[in-house]
Motif scaffolding. Structure first.
Motif, PDB file in Angstrom:
ATOM      1  N   MET A  88      53.275  27.590 -22.310  1.00 35.06           N
ATOM      2  CA  MET A  88      51.428  27.399 -22.372  1.00 35.06           C
ATOM      3  C   MET A  88      50.742  26.536 -21.336  1.00 35.06           C
ATOM      4  N   GLU A  89      51.697  25.330 -21.900  1.00 40.66           N
ATOM      5  CA  GLU A  89      50.690  24.341 -20.881  1.00 40.66           C
ATOM      6  C   GLU A  89      50.797  24.720 -19.090  1.00 40.66           C
ATOM      7  N   GLU A  90      51.812  25.653 -18.501  1.00 41.38           N
ATOM      8  CA  GLU A  90      51.920  26.194 -16.817  1.00 41.38           C
ATOM      9  C   GLU A  90      50.834  27.306 -17.129  1.00 41.38           C
ATOM     10  N   LEU A  91      50.493  27.686 -18.075  1.00 36.43           N
ATOM     11  CA  LEU A  91      49.179  28.670 -18.654  1.00 36.43           C
ATOM     12  C   LEU A  91      47.736  28.389 -17.746  1.00 36.43           C
ATOM     13  N   ILE A  92      47.772  27.358 -18.716  1.00 40.89           N
ATOM     14  CA  ILE A  92      46.319  27.014 -19.141  1.00 40.89           C
ATOM     15  C   ILE A  92      46.665  25.575 -17.394  1.00 40.89           C
ATOM     16  N   ALA A  93      46.974  25.206 -17.147  1.00 39.96           N
ATOM     17  CA  ALA A  93      47.820  24.788 -15.437  1.00 39.96           C
ATOM     18  C   ALA A  93      47.097  25.852 -14.531  1.00 39.96           C
ATOM     19  N   LYS A  94      47.284  26.609 -14.769  1.00 45.02           N
ATOM     20  CA  LYS A  94      46.965  27.680 -13.875  1.00 45.02           C
ATOM     21  C   LYS A  94      45.898  28.101 -13.048  1.00 45.02           C
ATOM     22  N   ARG A  95      44.875  28.381 -14.635  1.00 50.77           N
ATOM     23  CA  ARG A  95      43.535  28.733 -14.963  1.00 50.77           C
ATOM     24  C   ARG A  95      42.382  27.634 -14.549  1.00 50.77           C
ATOM     25  N   LEU A 147      47.363  11.085  -8.240  1.00 50.32           N
ATOM     26  CA  LEU A 147      47.161  10.719  -9.611  1.00 50.32           C
ATOM     27  C   LEU A 147      47.690  11.496 -10.654  1.00 50.32           C
ATOM     28  N   THR A 148      48.585  12.440 -10.082  1.00 53.88           N
ATOM     29  CA  THR A 148      50.035  12.967 -11.023  1.00 53.88           C
ATOM     30  C   THR A 148      51.016  11.510 -11.055  1.00 53.88           C
ATOM     31  N   GLU A 149      51.131  10.929  -9.601  1.00 58.48           N
ATOM     32  CA  GLU A 149      51.526  10.005 -10.041  1.00 58.48           C
ATOM     33  C   GLU A 149      51.418   8.715 -10.969  1.00 58.48           C
ATOM     34  N   ALA A 150      50.064   8.468 -10.063  1.00 55.09           N
ATOM     35  CA  ALA A 150      49.561   7.199 -11.678  1.00 55.09           C
ATOM     36  C   ALA A 150      50.130   7.986 -12.897  1.00 55.09           C
ATOM     37  N   VAL A 151      49.521   9.004 -13.046  1.00 57.87           N
ATOM     38  CA  VAL A 151      49.616   9.437 -14.998  1.00 57.87           C
ATOM     39  C   VAL A 151      50.670   9.524 -15.047  1.00 57.87           C
ATOM     40  N   PRO A 171      54.808   5.472 -17.685  1.00 56.83           N
ATOM     41  CA  PRO A 171      54.607   4.826 -19.256  1.00 56.83           C
ATOM     42  C   PRO A 171      53.896   4.967 -19.619  1.00 56.83           C
ATOM     43  N   GLU A 172      52.956   4.229 -19.086  1.00 58.43           N
ATOM     44  CA  GLU A 172      52.305   2.922 -19.579  1.00 58.43           C
ATOM     45  C   GLU A 172      51.084   3.987 -19.686  1.00 58.43           C
ATOM     46  N   ILE A 173      50.086   4.577 -18.345  1.00 63.37           N
ATOM     47  CA  ILE A 173      49.108   5.478 -18.080  1.00 63.37           C
ATOM     48  C   ILE A 173      48.770   6.908 -19.260  1.00 63.37           C
ATOM     49  N   HIS A 174      50.418   7.182 -18.907  1.00 64.57           N
ATOM     50  CA  HIS A 174      50.387   8.434 -20.044  1.00 64.57           C
ATOM     51  C   HIS A 174      50.581   7.609 -21.541  1.00 64.57           C
ATOM     52  N   GLU A 175      50.759   6.949 -21.710  1.00 62.05           N
ATOM     53  CA  GLU A 175      51.008   6.777 -23.508  1.00 62.05           C
ATOM     54  C   GLU A 175      48.990   6.744 -23.504  1.00 62.05           C
ATOM     55  N   VAL A 176      48.825   6.206 -22.950  1.00 60.29           N
ATOM     56  CA  VAL A 176      46.978   5.954 -22.921  1.00 60.29           C
ATOM     57  C   VAL A 176      46.191   7.559 -23.325  1.00 60.29           C
ATOM     58  N   LEU A 177      46.762   8.529 -22.027  1.00 64.33           N
ATOM     59  CA  LEU A 177      46.085   9.587 -21.889  1.00 64.33           C
ATOM     60  C   LEU A 177      46.136  10.628 -23.275  1.00 64.33           C
ATOM     61  N   THR A 178      47.599  10.172 -23.688  1.00 70.28           N
ATOM     62  CA  THR A 178      47.727  11.012 -25.032  1.00 70.28           C
ATOM     63  C   THR A 178      47.699  10.184 -26.620  1.00 70.28           C
ATOM     64  N   SER A 179      47.118   8.852 -26.223  1.00 68.69           N
ATOM     65  CA  SER A 179      46.659   8.522 -27.259  1.00 68.69           C
ATOM     66  C   SER A 179      45.594   9.066 -27.331  1.00 68.69           C
ATOM     67  N   ILE A 203      47.549  17.621 -15.761  1.00 66.24           N
ATOM     68  CA  ILE A 203      47.009  16.544 -14.206  1.00 66.24           C
ATOM     69  C   ILE A 203      48.032  17.413 -13.357  1.00 66.24           C
ATOM     70  N   PRO A 204      49.767  17.015 -13.751  1.00 67.86           N
ATOM     71  CA  PRO A 204      49.933  17.293 -12.825  1.00 67.86           C
ATOM     72  C   PRO A 204      50.968  17.802 -13.145  1.00 67.86           C
ATOM     73  N   ALA A 205      50.544  18.722 -13.670  1.00 63.29           N
ATOM     74  CA  ALA A 205      51.386  20.280 -14.049  1.00 63.29           C
ATOM     75  C   ALA A 205      49.624  21.361 -12.609  1.00 63.29           C
ATOM     76  N   ILE A 206      48.803  20.723 -12.538  1.00 63.88           N
ATOM     77  CA  ILE A 206      47.829  21.564 -12.021  1.00 63.88           C
ATOM     78  C   ILE A 206      48.057  21.015 -10.673  1.00 63.88           C
ATOM     79  N   ALA A 207      48.470  20.029 -10.423  1.00 58.84           N
ATOM     80  CA  ALA A 207      48.985  19.650  -8.676  1.00 58.84           C
ATOM     81  C   ALA A 207      50.102  20.598  -8.462  1.00 58.84           C
TER      82      ALA A 207
END
Length: 175
Positions: free
Chosen positions: A1-8, A30-34, A37-45, A85-89
């Motif tokens: 599902m995530e891949e389909l959204i990323a493709k769009r 941006l993918t490297e930054a995302v 772990p600390e940044i990913h945690e903030v983005l999903t919080s 962002i990582p999936a889109i990249a």
């Protein structure tokens, strides 16, 4: 599902971007930054607001002049999709590789191959696939070689143990 959204999203971004290669390079950063772990945690919080998350990502871009990319990041933030962002990249990198007919692969082995041997292997893969392939070496405990180029769907294994087993099996059948 995530891949389909990323493709769009990737399709939309590539259709409006003037410099797709530059945009992909920025998304790779941006993918490297995302993925930290600390940044990913903030983005999903759910506690951190979407605006704060968006501003955090935009601050990672620095002094980027590409207003289309900035607006794209804002749209991702509004739709609570910054974690894509990582999936889109990945989708955009695959599109660029397909367009240029140049792919990246991984060579896993217990010992590092010399540059000449690696070049021969890349040339053989180029002959076989019709595409230019650049291999990156990774050392593992694998007793043999494993070459994989995900975007082309290629995975080749040369295991010393497997060759040995096949040879023994062939000898048993011959007797």
């Amino acid at each position: 599902m995530e891949e389909l959204i990323a493709k769009r999203y990737a399709t939309a971004l590539s259709s409006v971007s003037n410099d797709v290669k530059g945009t992909v390079e920025m998304l790779n950063v941006l993918t490297e930054a995302v993925l930290v772990p600390e940044i990913h945690e903030v983005l999903t919080s759910p506690i951190v607001s979407a605006e704060k998350k968006t501003e955090m990502i935009l601050s990672a871009l620095g002094e980027n002049e590409d207003t289309k990319l900035i607006n794209f990041i804002r749209i991702l933030g509004e739709n609570k999709r910054l974690d894509l962002i990582p999936a889109i990249a990945k989708v955009l990198n695959a599109d660029l590789q397909k367009e240029s007919n140049q792919y990246e692969g991984v060579l896993k082995s217990s010992t590092k191959l010399e540059d000449g041997e690696l070049a021969k292997l890349e040339k053989t893969l180029e002959t076989y696939t019709g595409s230019k392939i650049k291999l990156k070496q990774e050392q593992t405990d694998l007793d043999g070689l494993r070459v994989s180029v995900d975007d082309l769907g290629i995975e080749v294994n040369f295991s010393k143990q497997r060759v040995k087993e096949q040879l023994i099996d062939f000898i048993k059948k011959s007797l």
